[in-house]
Motif scaffolding. Structure first.
Motif, short mmCIF file in Angstrom:
data_model
loop_
_atom_site.label_atom_id
_atom_site.label_comp_id
_atom_site.label_asym_id
_atom_site.label_seq_id
_atom_site.Cartn_x
_atom_site.Cartn_y
_atom_site.Cartn_z
N LEU A 66 0.77 -1.30 0.04
CA LEU A 66 -0.02 -0.08 -0.04
C LEU A 66 0.90 1.35 0.04
CD1 LEU A 66 -2.73 -1.29 2.74
CD2 LEU A 66 -2.86 -1.24 0.45
N ILE A 67 0.59 1.91 -0.96
CA ILE A 67 1.30 3.38 -1.01
C ILE A 67 0.39 4.73 -0.65
CG2 ILE A 67 2.45 5.23 -2.42
CD1 ILE A 67 3.27 2.75 -4.21
N ASN A 68 0.74 5.16 0.33
CA ASN A 68 -0.23 6.33 1.06
C ASN A 68 0.27 7.60 0.53
OD1 ASN A 68 -2.12 8.07 2.26
ND2 ASN A 68 -1.34 7.49 4.46
N GLY A 170 -3.96 -0.89 -9.02
CA GLY A 170 -5.02 0.15 -9.00
C GLY A 170 -4.95 1.22 -7.82
N ALA A 171 -6.08 2.15 -7.85
CA ALA A 171 -5.75 3.32 -6.87
C ALA A 171 -7.09 3.24 -5.95
CB ALA A 171 -5.75 4.45 -7.47
N ARG A 198 -4.32 7.24 -15.40
CA ARG A 198 -4.18 6.22 -16.29
C ARG A 198 -3.19 6.50 -17.20
NH1 ARG A 198 -10.60 4.24 -16.07
NH2 ARG A 198 -10.45 3.13 -14.24
N GLN A 199 -3.09 7.58 -18.02
CA GLN A 199 -2.46 7.84 -19.13
C GLN A 199 -0.80 8.09 -18.57
OE1 GLN A 199 -4.00 11.58 -20.95
NE2 GLN A 199 -5.26 10.33 -22.53
N ALA A 200 -0.75 8.58 -17.47
CA ALA A 200 0.62 8.74 -16.90
C ALA A 200 1.21 7.33 -16.47
CB ALA A 200 0.55 9.73 -15.79
N TRP A 201 0.66 6.91 -16.04
CA TRP A 201 1.18 5.38 -15.72
C TRP A 201 1.23 4.21 -16.66
CZ3 TRP A 201 0.06 7.56 -11.00
CH2 TRP A 201 0.62 7.16 -9.74
N GLY A 202 0.42 4.51 -17.93
CA GLY A 202 0.83 3.70 -19.08
C GLY A 202 0.34 2.17 -18.74
N LEU A 265 -14.07 -4.93 -1.20
CA LEU A 265 -15.09 -5.68 -2.19
C LEU A 265 -15.14 -5.19 -3.63
CD1 LEU A 265 -18.04 -5.86 0.40
CD2 LEU A 265 -16.56 -7.78 -0.50
N ALA A 266 -15.10 -3.88 -3.52
CA ALA A 266 -14.87 -3.39 -5.21
C ALA A 266 -13.70 -3.87 -5.79
CB ALA A 266 -15.03 -1.93 -5.14
N ALA A 267 -12.49 -3.88 -5.12
CA ALA A 267 -11.23 -4.34 -5.78
C ALA A 267 -11.45 -5.63 -6.10
CB ALA A 267 -10.12 -4.33 -4.92
N ARG A 268 -11.93 -6.70 -5.13
CA ARG A 268 -12.17 -8.17 -5.54
C ARG A 268 -12.98 -8.30 -6.90
NH1 ARG A 268 -14.21 -10.64 -0.15
NH2 ARG A 268 -14.40 -12.59 -1.42
#
Length: 323
Positions: A66-68, A170-171, A198-202, A265-268
């Motif tokens: 996790l990156i905060n 994801g974020a 999203r564009q920056a991470w590619g 739950l949303a991530a899963r």
């Protein structure tokens, strides 16, 4: 919190906090290092993010990092690149408003206004104490707009740009209060920021999961609508609703575990494609049958339920928009 912190030891859950830094130009590196989750490290970490990571660990049985990268009380434009804001005529108004604030800022006048506010605050505190009421918060000291953490692009430059292109799954995002007064603009700003990242991470359309802020006496309901519309219109996004665990007088509701749990739950469901119900019911359509209005919902799971008895407080509008 005490129990969760005491049980926070997990070498397969790693935490990294990006130091706060507002920059006028993008930087490519930021200090910080990975730490194992422990009672000591978890206690200093985002509670929502930690519960999110804990639940993913339990469900997936894989290591989670996790990156905060966060600063409280900041608007979405601070986390969006200036190039993104400049590219849209409506969002460009944010930059113009900021330029005006810099041009019109008078340090001496601001200091005078603050002194007057402090004097008025002293009187208000004395009055509240005499009445046995809670005293009001002290007025904040004036901040030069060129140094504020809300200026366009500054937190993107200092706390998002240096993380790119580090691979992420994801974020998760918990923000909206600082844009509450400009909810119509947020309908465009928030999706633009997601697209920017999203564009920056590619990495394509990586999952972007966010919390719909809880109702609060100082928040406009339109900001929650802007978040709902983002979920409905932007692919691979998820929204955790926390209306039932909010506090109308506390802008920072104390229940963090269910917020992290709903994001997990949303991530899963979205990132890991599990066939689970990850959202509460969402209105889909209405049909009139005789003297009844029959409503249909998505995300109903095994069925609908109402907490605390019968549902109350529906509002109905005709095609003319009259409620």
């Amino acid at each position: 919190a005490t129990e969760a912190i005491a049980a926070a030891g997990d070498p397969q859950l790693r935490l990294l906090t990006v130091p706060r830094g507002a920059m006028d130009t993008p930087i490519t590196d930021a200090p910080g290092h990975w730490q194992e989750s422990s009672p000591e490290t978890a206690a200093k970490f985002s509670a929502v993010a930690w519960f999110f990571g804990r639940d993913l660990r339990k469900a997936l049985n894989v290591p989670v990092g996790l990156i905060n990268s966060s600063v409280g009380g900041t608007p979405a434009e601070a986390w969006t690149s200036r190039a993104t804001l400049e590219a849209d005529p409506e969002l460009k108004q944010i930059l113009e408003r900021y330029a005006d604030s810099v041009k019109n800022y008078d340090p001496a006048a601001a200091a005078t206004r603050h002194e007057r506010a402090l004097e008025a605050h002293k009187a208000a505190v004395a009055k509240a104490k005499a009445a046995g009421e809670r005293p009001p918060a002290a007025p904040r000291a004036p901040v030069d707009p060129r140094r504020g953490t809300g200026r366009p692009g500054c937190l993107y430059n200092g706390m998002i740009a240096p993380l790119q292109p580090y691979a992420i799954a994801g974020a998760i995002w918990y923000q909206g209060e600082a844009n509450s007064g400009r909810a119509a603009q947020y309908q465009k700003l928030f999706p633009a920021m997601i697209q920017n990242w999203r564009q920056a991470w590619g990495q394509g359309k990586f999952p972007f999961l966010f919390v719909q802020i809880a109702p609060h006496q100082n928040m406009t309901p339109e900001i929650r609508e802007a978040q709902l519309l983002t979920w409905q219109k932007v692919p691979r996004t998820g929204m955790a609703v926390i209306t039932d665990i909010g506090n109308e007088t506390d802008i920072h509701p104390t229940q963090k575990e269910p917020v992290g749990g709903r994001l997990a739950l949303a991530a899963r469901a979205i990132a890991y494609r599990e066939k689970i119900t990850y959202s509460g019911p969402v209105y889909a359509s209405m049909k009139v049958k005789g003297d009844q209005a029959v409503l249909r919902f998505t995300h109903i799971g095994s069925g609908l339920m109402a907490k605390g008895g019968d549902l109350k407080g529906f509002t109905i509008a005709g095609a003319d928009g009259q409620f």
